[in-house]
Design a protein around this motif. Structure first.
Motif, mmCIF file in Angstrom:
data_model
loop_
_atom_site.group_PDB
_atom_site.id
_atom_site.type_symbol
_atom_site.label_atom_id
_atom_site.label_comp_id
_atom_site.label_asym_id
_atom_site.label_seq_id
_atom_site.Cartn_x
_atom_site.Cartn_y
_atom_site.Cartn_z
ATOM 1 N N PRO A 178 -11.775 19.121 3.497
ATOM 2 C CA PRO A 178 -12.073 17.838 2.856
ATOM 3 C C PRO A 178 -10.787 17.222 2.313
ATOM 4 N N LEU A 179 -10.645 15.918 2.529
ATOM 5 C CA LEU A 179 -9.413 15.215 2.177
ATOM 6 C C LEU A 179 -9.719 13.965 1.350
ATOM 7 N N ALA A 180 -8.976 13.791 0.291
ATOM 8 C CA ALA A 180 -9.083 12.589 -0.532
ATOM 9 C C ALA A 180 -8.049 11.580 -0.037
ATOM 10 N N LEU A 181 -8.467 10.332 0.051
ATOM 11 C CA LEU A 181 -7.598 9.260 0.543
ATOM 12 C C LEU A 181 -7.201 8.378 -0.636
ATOM 13 N N MET B 121 0.834 -1.191 0.000
ATOM 14 C CA MET B 121 0.000 0.000 0.000
ATOM 15 C C MET B 121 0.875 1.251 0.000
ATOM 16 N N ASP B 122 0.449 2.214 -0.791
ATOM 17 C CA ASP B 122 1.122 3.504 -0.881
ATOM 18 C C ASP B 122 0.092 4.573 -0.543
ATOM 19 N N LEU B 123 -0.197 4.738 0.754
ATOM 20 C CA LEU B 123 -1.310 5.567 1.202
ATOM 21 C C LEU B 123 -0.904 7.022 1.402
ATOM 22 N N THR B 124 -1.731 7.914 0.862
ATOM 23 C CA THR B 124 -1.509 9.346 1.032
ATOM 24 C C THR B 124 -2.840 10.046 1.280
ATOM 25 N N ILE B 125 -2.737 11.203 1.900
ATOM 26 C CA ILE B 125 -3.876 12.072 2.169
ATOM 27 C C ILE B 125 -3.634 13.351 1.381
ATOM 28 N N GLN B 126 -4.583 13.701 0.522
ATOM 29 C CA GLN B 126 -4.447 14.893 -0.313
ATOM 30 C C GLN B 126 -5.653 15.804 -0.130
ATOM 31 N N PRO B 127 -5.449 17.103 -0.075
ATOM 32 C CA PRO B 127 -6.604 18.009 -0.013
ATOM 33 C C PRO B 127 -7.482 17.838 -1.255
ATOM 34 N N VAL B 128 -8.785 17.985 -1.055
ATOM 35 C CA VAL B 128 -9.693 17.987 -2.194
ATOM 36 C C VAL B 128 -9.520 19.326 -2.894
ATOM 37 N N ASN B 129 -9.431 19.286 -4.224
ATOM 38 C CA ASN B 129 -9.195 20.508 -4.990
ATOM 39 C C ASN B 129 -9.978 20.468 -6.300
ATOM 40 N N GLN B 130 -9.706 21.436 -7.171
ATOM 41 C CA GLN B 130 -10.444 21.530 -8.428
ATOM 42 C C GLN B 130 -10.200 20.330 -9.341
ATOM 43 N N HIS C 186 -5.705 1.446 8.209
ATOM 44 C CA HIS C 186 -4.458 2.161 7.927
ATOM 45 C C HIS C 186 -4.645 3.676 7.881
ATOM 46 N N PHE C 187 -5.801 4.131 7.393
ATOM 47 C CA PHE C 187 -5.999 5.568 7.248
ATOM 48 C C PHE C 187 -6.310 6.270 8.564
ATOM 49 N N ILE C 188 -6.986 5.625 9.501
ATOM 50 C CA ILE C 188 -7.310 6.315 10.753
ATOM 51 C C ILE C 188 -6.048 6.778 11.475
ATOM 52 N N PRO C 189 -5.037 5.927 11.663
ATOM 53 C CA PRO C 189 -3.802 6.435 12.284
ATOM 54 C C PRO C 189 -3.119 7.531 11.450
ATOM 55 N N LEU C 190 -3.178 7.414 10.122
ATOM 56 C CA LEU C 190 -2.590 8.453 9.270
ATOM 57 C C LEU C 190 -3.330 9.775 9.430
ATOM 58 N N LEU C 191 -4.655 9.715 9.517
ATOM 59 C CA LEU C 191 -5.434 10.933 9.713
ATOM 60 C C LEU C 191 -5.169 11.560 11.076
ATOM 61 N N LEU C 192 -5.069 10.742 12.094
ATOM 62 C CA LEU C 192 -4.750 11.272 13.428
ATOM 63 C C LEU C 192 -3.394 11.963 13.417
ATOM 64 N N ASP C 193 -2.416 11.339 12.794
ATOM 65 C CA ASP C 193 -1.088 11.942 12.685
ATOM 66 C C ASP C 193 -1.138 13.232 11.866
ATOM 67 N N THR D 167 -4.853 5.735 -6.973
ATOM 68 C CA THR D 167 -6.262 5.374 -6.883
ATOM 69 C C THR D 167 -6.910 6.000 -5.653
ATOM 70 N N MET D 168 -7.962 6.784 -5.869
ATOM 71 C CA MET D 168 -8.708 7.350 -4.760
ATOM 72 C C MET D 168 -9.591 6.243 -4.186
ATOM 73 N N VAL D 169 -9.434 5.992 -2.882
ATOM 74 C CA VAL D 169 -10.179 4.901 -2.240
ATOM 75 C C VAL D 169 -11.167 5.394 -1.189
#
Length: 150
Positions: free
Chosen positions: A49-52, A1-10, A91-98, A57-59
């Motif tokens: 708002p954040l895209a995961l 997995m290559d997980l990232t959090i990105q701001p929602v944008n245009q 996996h995303f909950i700990p990433l979001l908390l961080d 691939t947006m999941v």
């Protein structure tokens, strides 16, 4: 997995709006389109708002905000129905908390959930969230919190 959090944008908001939970889960969370409207127009709580993503691939989607002093709300988190059951939430909950602690300096994170969504409370407890014993007056949902200073 290559997980990232990105701001929602245009460039990605339309894809975020198309993500959806399973039909039987739709009563437990607002649609992403509604969340994006709330983020755009309810400026008082400064929603983010954040895209995961997993790679390209947006999941899933999350929305954080209502930053007050050293606390903040993890107001929405969802995995698209096509990506549920693949451990993304785990996996995303700990990433979001961080992400929240690193970018906003928070010491406490709040979330709320519908009482009817019984399984979700034990799920969040696995990450260290604690039932506050209180309910959100705006929607009647049960409030939980996570404290970084344990």
């Amino acid at each position: 997995m290559d997980l990232t959090i990105q701001p929602v944008n245009q460039d990605n908001w339309r894809q975020v709006a198309q993500l959806s939970v399973q039909p039987e889960q739709r009563d437990f969370i607002e649609s992403n389109a509604q969340s994006l409207l709330e983020a755009a127009y309810d400026r008082s709580l400064n929603w983010h708002p954040l895209a995961l993503y997993d790679g390209d691939t947006m999941v899933g989607f999350a929305m954080i905000g209502a930053h007050r002093d050293e606390s903040m709300w993890l107001d929405r988190i969802m995995m698209d129905q096509h990506f549920q059951g693949q451990s993304y939430g785990k996996h995303f909950i700990p990433l979001l908390l961080d992400y929240m602690q690193t970018n906003f300096g928070v010491e406490k994170v709040y979330l709320s959930a519908h009482e009817e969504n019984e399984k979700i409370f034990a799920y969040y407890e696995r990450f260290g969230f604690i039932d506050s014993g209180k309910h959100d007056p705006a929607n009647g949902e049960r409030i939980m919190f996570y404290s970084f200073s344990k």
